[in-house]
Design a protein around this motif. Structure first.
Motif, PDB file in Angstrom:
ATOM      1  N   ASP A  48     175.746 -10.197  45.018  1.00  0.00           N
ATOM      2  CA  ASP A  48     175.251 -10.578  46.117  1.00  0.00           C
ATOM      3  C   ASP A  48     176.556 -10.856  47.041  1.00  0.00           C
ATOM      4  N   LEU A  49     177.649 -11.527  46.298  1.00  0.00           N
ATOM      5  CA  LEU A  49     178.789 -11.983  47.157  1.00  0.00           C
ATOM      6  C   LEU A  49     179.320 -11.080  47.761  1.00  0.00           C
ATOM      7  N   ASN A  50     179.219  -9.689  47.486  1.00  0.00           N
ATOM      8  CA  ASN A  50     179.928  -8.586  48.061  1.00  0.00           C
ATOM      9  C   ASN A  50     179.275  -8.341  49.452  1.00  0.00           C
ATOM     10  N   ALA A  51     177.936  -8.605  49.497  1.00  0.00           N
ATOM     11  CA  ALA A  51     177.057  -8.402  50.687  1.00  0.00           C
ATOM     12  C   ALA A  51     177.128  -9.588  51.734  1.00  0.00           C
ATOM     13  N   VAL A  52     177.356 -10.840  51.108  1.00  0.00           N
ATOM     14  CA  VAL A  52     177.545 -11.989  51.957  1.00  0.00           C
ATOM     15  C   VAL A  52     178.894 -11.835  52.603  1.00  0.00           C
ATOM     16  N   GLU A  53     179.973 -11.464  51.548  1.00  0.00           N
ATOM     17  CA  GLU A  53     181.377 -11.217  52.427  1.00  0.00           C
ATOM     18  C   GLU A  53     181.129 -10.153  53.427  1.00  0.00           C
ATOM     19  N   GLU A  54     180.642  -8.893  53.123  1.00  0.00           N
ATOM     20  CA  GLU A  54     180.497  -8.113  54.284  1.00  0.00           C
ATOM     21  C   GLU A  54     179.614  -8.377  55.643  1.00  0.00           C
ATOM     22  N   GLY A  55     178.726  -9.050  55.424  1.00  0.00           N
ATOM     23  CA  GLY A  55     177.857  -9.769  56.499  1.00  0.00           C
ATOM     24  C   GLY A  55     178.818 -10.858  57.447  1.00  0.00           C
ATOM     25  N   ILE A  56     179.661 -11.463  56.824  1.00  0.00           N
ATOM     26  CA  ILE A  56     180.619 -12.413  57.398  1.00  0.00           C
ATOM     27  C   ILE A  56     181.525 -11.531  58.084  1.00  0.00           C
ATOM     28  N   ARG A  57     182.053 -10.487  57.534  1.00  0.00           N
ATOM     29  CA  ARG A  57     183.113  -9.541  58.304  1.00  0.00           C
ATOM     30  C   ARG A  57     182.611  -8.994  59.337  1.00  0.00           C
ATOM     31  N   LEU A  58     181.328  -8.502  59.069  1.00  0.00           N
ATOM     32  CA  LEU A  58     180.749  -7.620  60.532  1.00  0.00           C
ATOM     33  C   LEU A  58     180.240  -8.621  61.486  1.00  0.00           C
ATOM     34  N   ARG A  59     179.945  -9.788  61.169  1.00  0.00           N
ATOM     35  CA  ARG A  59     179.758 -10.817  62.237  1.00  0.00           C
ATOM     36  C   ARG A  59     180.909 -11.085  63.284  1.00  0.00           C
ATOM     37  N   ASP A  60     181.821 -11.495  62.137  1.00  0.00           N
ATOM     38  CA  ASP A  60     183.206 -11.630  62.832  1.00  0.00           C
ATOM     39  C   ASP A  60     183.822 -10.614  63.658  1.00  0.00           C
ATOM     40  N   ALA A  61     183.648  -9.535  63.322  1.00  0.00           N
ATOM     41  CA  ALA A  61     184.343  -8.141  63.948  1.00  0.00           C
ATOM     42  C   ALA A  61     183.116  -8.293  65.271  1.00  0.00           C
ATOM     43  N   ALA A  62     182.034  -8.476  65.123  1.00  0.00           N
ATOM     44  CA  ALA A  62     181.196  -8.335  66.306  1.00  0.00           C
ATOM     45  C   ALA A  62     181.562  -9.572  67.359  1.00  0.00           C
ATOM     46  N   GLY A  63     181.930 -10.590  66.912  1.00  0.00           N
ATOM     47  CA  GLY A  63     182.353 -11.571  67.860  1.00  0.00           C
ATOM     48  C   GLY A  63     181.102 -12.444  68.155  1.00  0.00           C
ATOM     49  N   ASP A  64     179.992 -12.091  67.624  1.00  0.00           N
ATOM     50  CA  ASP A  64     178.773 -13.090  67.760  1.00  0.00           C
ATOM     51  C   ASP A  64     177.681 -12.642  67.013  1.00  0.00           C
ATOM     52  N   GLY A  65     176.764 -13.381  67.064  1.00  0.00           N
ATOM     53  CA  GLY A  65     175.755 -13.235  65.968  1.00  0.00           C
ATOM     54  C   GLY A  65     175.571 -14.043  64.751  1.00  0.00           C
ATOM     55  N   GLU A  66     174.792 -13.998  63.929  1.00  0.00           N
ATOM     56  CA  GLU A  66     174.719 -15.043  62.729  1.00  0.00           C
ATOM     57  C   GLU A  66     174.444 -14.150  61.566  1.00  0.00           C
TER      58      GLU A  66
END
Lengths: 320, 259
Positions: free
Chosen positions: B38-56
């Motif tokens: 699951d850590l890979n999914a959490v990591e990807e979620g964080i990266r996508l959120r940060d790349a989008a610049g907003d969201g959670e």
């Protein structure tokens, strides 16, 4: 009772794993049918008959060409609901696994996965699987119909029984959300060099190698032992080593005399491709790596120091 | 972009894992942690959120209330909050029941993306995302080793038995990522300290609109009939390298006439 087996095809042939599941199903339940789903798949129905299917349902449509799961969930769920099959079986693969999960939700039907055998007990289907890194075996069942089963790759060999099946065409009415994912570029069979399936000794490098350069350690050891180098999906996905060397569910299934895993954790996807190796030796830094559960010799330690030493020792031994 | 990541607390891997012979369920009383995949999914979620610049990034889980101890690791990595569905009536949920409960909890969040890791390390399952996607009526892509998000669509590369596919889908969608997709970050000390203060909602089945008859054993369709010891794989020696491991491996191979 009646049984339906999903037959996965690639190009113009039905996958061996699917035919194996079909053969097993036929041996347990003479009232076994099969379903083929794709574009231009109608000619494959005859093959299904030879492996014992009484009836073959064929959904043949251009909209079903790409091997994506959700349109197949639509077709199979409707077929099962219409005909009332008691058992629905799938050979585990990337596609088969995603279809089975979807059908389970659509029909609220119980799914047992990772089954390596099936049996009948007083007319009820029983699934056999191992769990917790093969440290325990479980008999599993279902409390309602249809019973869905996902069979571990390589569990059953196809057996030709020489029958012929009646064929019924079924329609492909797809849900809106099932067609949202589209295939942009479909996998083609890659060219393979000397096959790792033929090697008697395999030295396998996993992500624990730390870098693609460390594969030279694998190559040196393999060459000293007279074996070949294999790899895991994680390192192939990362571009460290070529796909034809990959062992596991989406790679090759191997059973060498000796398998040496270096920095290989032993995830289930890898294990199903190498568990029939005669002798398994593994080296891993992580004392909890699942591979230790099914290794004949497990070594907790740093492969970067152990492997070069072992290579030297093997060379000395073979030189003498 | 709102990203939900489905996570699970699992018993620590290793020889201490067991199935309770009385209940025929996983014994979850020992040491536990967040499912490593699951850590890979959490990591990807964080990266996508940060790349989008907003969201959670919202972690969504089903488990015992003490599972928050494990789930907090995802918050320490950088997820924004956690929703844990925890209810006595949900104990013993199989795929049918678990996918139903999770889908109800996810519906309440209306995420643009739902992420899963590649498998659960306790049950070796790799079927939950497809079931959840069907219940949410969302497209699903699994085994993703590369991911691109652009203009409201996702393009993913994934490995099958035949090589690599490239698949595109619109959002919202359910994605299951391979462990090769990224290298999960280690939580920083600051992240670990901050995790405790992040919102962690524990919800009952009623809170997410699930009738107790559709969860737990009542809502499940599979059973464990019996357990037995495995066929022995022979040796199963395990040693720690004390500087002499290479020699020990050689001796082992020579003894079996493999060298």
């Amino acid at each position: 009772m009646s049984t339906l087996v999903f037959l996965e095809h690639h190009g113009s042939s039905i996958q061996k794993g699917s035919l194996g599941v079909l053969s097993k199903a036929v041996s347990l339940d003479p009232d076994t049918s099969a379903v083929l789903i794709g574009s231009g798949v109608a000619p494959l129905a005859e093959q299904a008959g030879r492996y014992g299917a009484k009836q073959v349902f064929v959904a043949d449509s251009e909209s079903l060409e790409a091997p994506l799961p959700q349109p197949r969930v639509d077709v199979i769920s409707r077929l099962v609901a219409d005909k009332g099959f008691g058992n629905v079986l799938f050979a585990a693969s990337v596609l088969g696994t995603d279809i089975a999960g979807g059908v389970s939700a659509r029909l609220d039907a119980g799914l047992n996965w990772d089954l390596n055998d099936l049996a009948m007990d007083g007319g009820a289907l029983v699934g056999k699987r191992s769990a917790l890194g093969d440290t325990i075996r479980a008999d599993v069942g279902w409390s309602s119909e249809p019973r869905l089963g996902l069979i571990r790759a390589g569990s059953f060999d196809p057996v030709e029984s020489g029958g012929s099946a009646s064929v019924e065409e079924i329609s492909a009415d797809l849900e809106d959300f099932s067609t949202k994912a589209v295939m942009v570029d479909q996998a083609h069979e890659e060219q393979t060099g000397p096959s790792i399936e033929d090697a008697e000794i395999l030295v396998t490098g996993g992500r624990g190698l730390g870098s693609p350069e460390a594969f030279s350690l694998m190559e040196d050891l393999a060459s000293a032992l007279g074996g070949a180098v294999a790899s895991t999906r994680a390192v192939v996905d990362s571009g460290w080593y070529p796909y034809p060397t990959q062992v596991g569910q989406t790679g090759k299934v191997v059973s060498p005399k000796l398998y040496i895993g270096c920095g290989v954790s032993g995830a289930i996807q890898h294990k199903v491709g190498m568990q029939t190796s005669q002798v398994i030796v593994s080296i891993n830094k992580d004392p909890n790596a699942p591979i230790f559960d099914f290794s004949d010799l497990g070594v907790v330690g740093d492969l970067q120091t152990i492997v070069p030493k072992l290579t030297e020792l093997v060379k000395e031994r073979r030189g003498s | 972009m709102k990203i939900a990541v489905c996570v699970k607390e699992v018993p620590d891997p290793g020889p201490n894992r067991r199935i309770d012979p009385g209940t025929l369920r996983m014994d979850r009383s020992g040491d536990r942690s967040l499912n490593a995949y699951d850590l890979n999914a959490v990591e990807e979620g964080i990266r996508l959120r940060d790349a989008a610049g907003d969201g959670e990034v919202v972690l969504v889980s089903l488990g015992a209330s003490k599972a928050l101890d494990s789930i907090r690791k995802g918050l320490a990595m950088g997820a924004d909050r956690a929703v844990l569905v925890s209810d006595e009536a949900a104990v013993g949920s199989d795929l049918v029941a678990t996918s139903y409960v999770l889908a109800k909890a996810l519906e309440a969040e209306s995420p643009d993306l739902v992420l899963f890791g590649q498998q659960a390390s306790d049950a070796d399952g790799a079927v939950l995302w497809a079931a959840v996607a069907d219940r949410l009526k969302m497209p699903v892509i699994s085994q993703i080793s590369e991911l691109e998000v652009a203009d409201g669509s996702i393009t993913a590369k994934r490995q099958t038995e035949f090589g690599y596919d490239r698949i595109r889908t619109s959002l919202p969608a359910v994605l299951a990522v391979a462990d090769s997709l990224n290298e999960p970050r280690y939580p920083s000390l600051k992240g670990i300290m901050g995790a405790k203060k992040k919102p962690q909602d524990v919800k009952s089945l009623a809170d997410v609109g699930v009738d107790a008859a559709r969860a737990g054993e009542a809502g499940s369709r599979t059973t464990v009939i019996s357990l037995s010891p495995p066929e022995s794989r022979g040796g199963n020696q395990k040693i720690e390298d004390d500087g002499n491991a290479a020699q020990q491996i050689l001796d082992f191979l020579v003894e079996r006439k493999l060298v």
